[in-house]
Design a protein around this motif. Sequence first.
Motif, PDB file in Angstrom:
ATOM      1  N   ASN A 105      40.375  47.832  45.284  1.00 13.39           N
ATOM      2  CA  ASN A 105      40.616  48.081  44.007  1.00 13.39           C
ATOM      3  C   ASN A 105      40.635  46.581  43.363  1.00 13.39           C
ATOM      4  OD1 ASN A 105      43.103  47.046  44.281  1.00 13.39           O
ATOM      5  ND2 ASN A 105      43.865  49.198  44.981  1.00 13.39           N
ATOM      6  N   ASP A 106      40.695  46.908  41.978  1.00  9.35           N
ATOM      7  CA  ASP A 106      41.100  45.556  40.958  1.00  9.35           C
ATOM      8  C   ASP A 106      42.110  44.670  41.371  1.00  9.35           C
ATOM      9  OD1 ASP A 106      38.608  46.082  39.903  1.00  9.35           O
ATOM     10  OD2 ASP A 106      39.527  47.220  38.080  1.00  9.35           O
ATOM     11  N   GLU A 107      43.279  45.563  41.710  1.00 11.24           N
ATOM     12  CA  GLU A 107      44.365  44.638  41.908  1.00 11.24           C
ATOM     13  C   GLU A 107      44.487  43.814  43.328  1.00 11.24           C
ATOM     14  OE1 GLU A 107      47.196  44.088  40.293  1.00 11.24           O
ATOM     15  OE2 GLU A 107      46.529  45.631  38.891  1.00 11.24           O
ATOM     16  N   LYS A 108      43.709  44.464  44.150  1.00  8.23           N
ATOM     17  CA  LYS A 108      43.653  43.446  45.432  1.00  8.23           C
ATOM     18  C   LYS A 108      42.531  42.367  45.045  1.00  8.23           C
ATOM     19  CE  LYS A 108      43.962  42.572  50.013  1.00  8.23           C
ATOM     20  NZ  LYS A 108      44.865  42.074  50.703  1.00  8.23           N
ATOM     21  N   LYS A 109      41.577  42.494  44.414  1.00  6.84           N
ATOM     22  CA  LYS A 109      40.396  41.699  43.915  1.00  6.84           C
ATOM     23  C   LYS A 109      41.256  40.445  43.080  1.00  6.84           C
ATOM     24  CE  LYS A 109      37.524  44.625  42.419  1.00  6.84           C
ATOM     25  NZ  LYS A 109      36.302  45.103  41.674  1.00  6.84           N
ATOM     26  N   TYR A 110      41.860  40.778  42.416  1.00  2.00           N
ATOM     27  CA  TYR A 110      42.785  39.905  41.647  1.00  2.00           C
ATOM     28  C   TYR A 110      43.577  38.940  42.321  1.00  2.00           C
ATOM     29  CZ  TYR A 110      45.561  38.093  37.539  1.00  2.00           C
ATOM     30  OH  TYR A 110      46.315  37.300  36.767  1.00  2.00           O
ATOM     31  N   GLN A 111      44.236  39.381  43.225  1.00  2.00           N
ATOM     32  CA  GLN A 111      45.305  38.804  44.116  1.00  2.00           C
ATOM     33  C   GLN A 111      44.293  37.774  45.028  1.00  2.00           C
ATOM     34  OE1 GLN A 111      46.757  40.988  47.688  1.00  2.00           O
ATOM     35  NE2 GLN A 111      48.442  39.884  47.829  1.00  2.00           N
ATOM     36  N   ILE A 112      43.358  38.458  45.638  1.00  2.00           N
ATOM     37  CA  ILE A 112      42.525  37.423  46.249  1.00  2.00           C
ATOM     38  C   ILE A 112      41.846  36.272  45.331  1.00  2.00           C
ATOM     39  CG2 ILE A 112      40.393  37.146  47.779  1.00  2.00           C
ATOM     40  CD1 ILE A 112      42.875  38.570  49.104  1.00  2.00           C
ATOM     41  N   PHE A 113      41.376  36.608  44.167  1.00  2.00           N
ATOM     42  CA  PHE A 113      40.870  35.550  43.326  1.00  2.00           C
ATOM     43  C   PHE A 113      41.855  34.532  43.039  1.00  2.00           C
ATOM     44  CE2 PHE A 113      40.685  33.678  39.007  1.00  2.00           C
ATOM     45  CZ  PHE A 113      39.274  33.256  38.874  1.00  2.00           C
ATOM     46  N   ASN A 114      43.073  34.865  42.632  1.00  2.00           N
ATOM     47  CA  ASN A 114      44.183  33.692  42.547  1.00  2.00           C
ATOM     48  C   ASN A 114      44.258  32.753  43.870  1.00  2.00           C
ATOM     49  OD1 ASN A 114      44.761  34.514  40.028  1.00  2.00           O
ATOM     50  ND2 ASN A 114      46.476  35.912  40.589  1.00  2.00           N
ATOM     51  N   ILE A 115      44.190  33.531  44.888  1.00  2.00           N
ATOM     52  CA  ILE A 115      44.211  32.702  46.319  1.00  2.00           C
ATOM     53  C   ILE A 115      43.425  31.722  46.504  1.00  2.00           C
ATOM     54  CG2 ILE A 115      44.580  32.976  48.864  1.00  2.00           C
ATOM     55  CD1 ILE A 115      46.104  35.788  48.321  1.00  2.00           C
ATOM     56  N   VAL A 116      42.158  32.203  46.196  1.00  2.00           N
ATOM     57  CA  VAL A 116      40.956  31.466  46.379  1.00  2.00           C
ATOM     58  C   VAL A 116      40.802  30.223  45.168  1.00  2.00           C
ATOM     59  CG1 VAL A 116      38.424  31.372  46.152  1.00  2.00           C
ATOM     60  CG2 VAL A 116      39.615  33.231  47.209  1.00  2.00           C
ATOM     61  N   PHE A 117      41.456  30.752  43.976  1.00  2.00           N
ATOM     62  CA  PHE A 117      41.510  29.573  42.996  1.00  2.00           C
ATOM     63  C   PHE A 117      42.607  28.560  43.182  1.00  2.00           C
ATOM     64  CE2 PHE A 117      42.749  28.608  38.284  1.00  2.00           C
ATOM     65  CZ  PHE A 117      41.774  27.799  38.218  1.00  2.00           C
ATOM     66  N   LEU A 118      43.705  28.744  43.800  1.00  2.00           N
ATOM     67  CA  LEU A 118      44.508  27.933  44.456  1.00  2.00           C
ATOM     68  C   LEU A 118      43.844  27.038  45.460  1.00  2.00           C
ATOM     69  CD1 LEU A 118      47.469  26.398  44.819  1.00  2.00           C
ATOM     70  CD2 LEU A 118      47.703  28.387  46.735  1.00  2.00           C
ATOM     71  N   VAL A 119      43.078  27.494  46.416  1.00  2.00           N
ATOM     72  CA  VAL A 119      42.603  26.829  47.484  1.00  2.00           C
ATOM     73  C   VAL A 119      41.267  25.930  47.090  1.00  2.00           C
ATOM     74  CG1 VAL A 119      41.097  26.739  49.855  1.00  2.00           C
ATOM     75  CG2 VAL A 119      43.080  28.541  49.268  1.00  2.00           C
TER      76      VAL A 119
END
Length: 508
Positions: free
Chosen positions: A295-309
């Motif tokens: 779902n969108d919440e999980k995708k948004y969480q992963i987006f922010n993690i990838v953005f940090l890396v």
Amino acid sequence: MRFINSIKNFAVGIGGNILTIVLGFFSRYFFLLLLSVEYLGVSGLFSSILTMLSFAELGVGTAIIYSLYKPLAVKDNETVLSIMQFFKKVYRTIGCIVFVIGLCFLPFLDFFVTDRKGIENLELVYILFLVNTVISYFFTYNRSLITADQKAYKLAAIDYLYKIGHVVIPLLVLWITRNYIIYLATQIAATFLWNFIVYIKVQNEYPVLQERKKYKLNGRIKKEITKNTTALMIYKIAIVVTAGTDNLLITRFFGLTTVGLCSNYTLIIQNMTSLVSQGISSITASIGNLSAVENDEKKYQIFNIVFLVNFWIYAFASLGLFFCMNPLIHVCFGERYVLGNSILVPMIVSFFLLGMQGTTSVFREAQGLFWQGKLRPIAQALINLGSSVILTKLTGEVGMIFWGTAISRIVTNFWYDPYIVFKHGLHKPLFPYFRRYIIYVAAIIPPLVICHLLYRMILVDSHLLDLLLKTVITTVVVNLCLFLSLSRTKEFKYLRSNLYSALKSRNK
């Protein structure tokens, strides 16, 4: 499993590109010993022309890979096979088109190469570059399947051997023969052998590909591929024009010798871009799999993690390049190849801007957001060309060409690509993204200032020692500062927890 595959692909991608960078310097050093700087200029020019020629691929490969994510996730082998059969037909047609269009450039080589001094058989050299580019179109479609299935790491050994052989063997041939034509022919042979071995490896990994029965591609999937390809065609043309503009403009305004001098810097920048972007892009298939089932919440969480890396990698790389580039050029190629900060700074600014776009690019591609924002790259290409030409004519400085590229990225994809991803993919407000972007950029200032002050106090006579000291100090200071700034974020804590769990399960 998705996280583990991402880590494996990330590690293999980073490792392969580190090897590429080391071999690139090795190759460049011996190349300059054996041939003149004009040959470096020719290599850079023809690479730019053939990069622009790759628009014939029209982005169909990316569109087809996206169409593989869901059938691979649900193990729909019939759909996978129908897509791959379609992929094979399209890519082999594209290979022929690229070759024909490439030949059409032959009569116009003198427009770009205004001085052939020291360059023999220029047309034949160009044709060999063209052949080396075209070969891959007849095999690379198979590689795309293992990439889409999150298992690109299985090709690591083959890729690493190729990278070594593709550099070492042609250089030995060049050293023995002192013949540039034979050198290029050896590279072509290595490229063919590598592609063929990968082809056989993927065929064995996926026996379904050996099935001789022909499957008709589903009409809905074909329509989706056609629509996405149309959008990607525009992206592709604009991107390759942007990528190829700099060398063409330098050749036109300043000549092949200047291209050769700048090519050492662009080689390092391109290798660094390839290195760090490979790490981020290696998780595209995992993001595609995530987008197909979460779902969108999980995708948004992963987006922010990838953005940090993504930020951490590019912040470290950008500051490393800024402080270590000139010492590295001096040690590897000599003082006469060292250029000033007027060229170095805009190159690094453009590098950082492109890198910070990495997360949105991965999510846009993984979620199939090709149609939205399809005209943005055209605006970027036009702004890049226009600003580079105007600034160069006003100042007469080579660095203005690179500032033109940086300006085009700030005006266009800096804000528009995130807008597309957040509106159509994540369905979230955009403001938190820019707030996080500003916080991240601010985190660069402390290590930048600290390193600058330290290097003003540390003066050494040896250029090699200077390079080693700056490399060690920059690595320690930058990463320590970033750790102190970002280690308390929930994204960092998530990464640390998952890495710990992955290592713990591996040791069981």
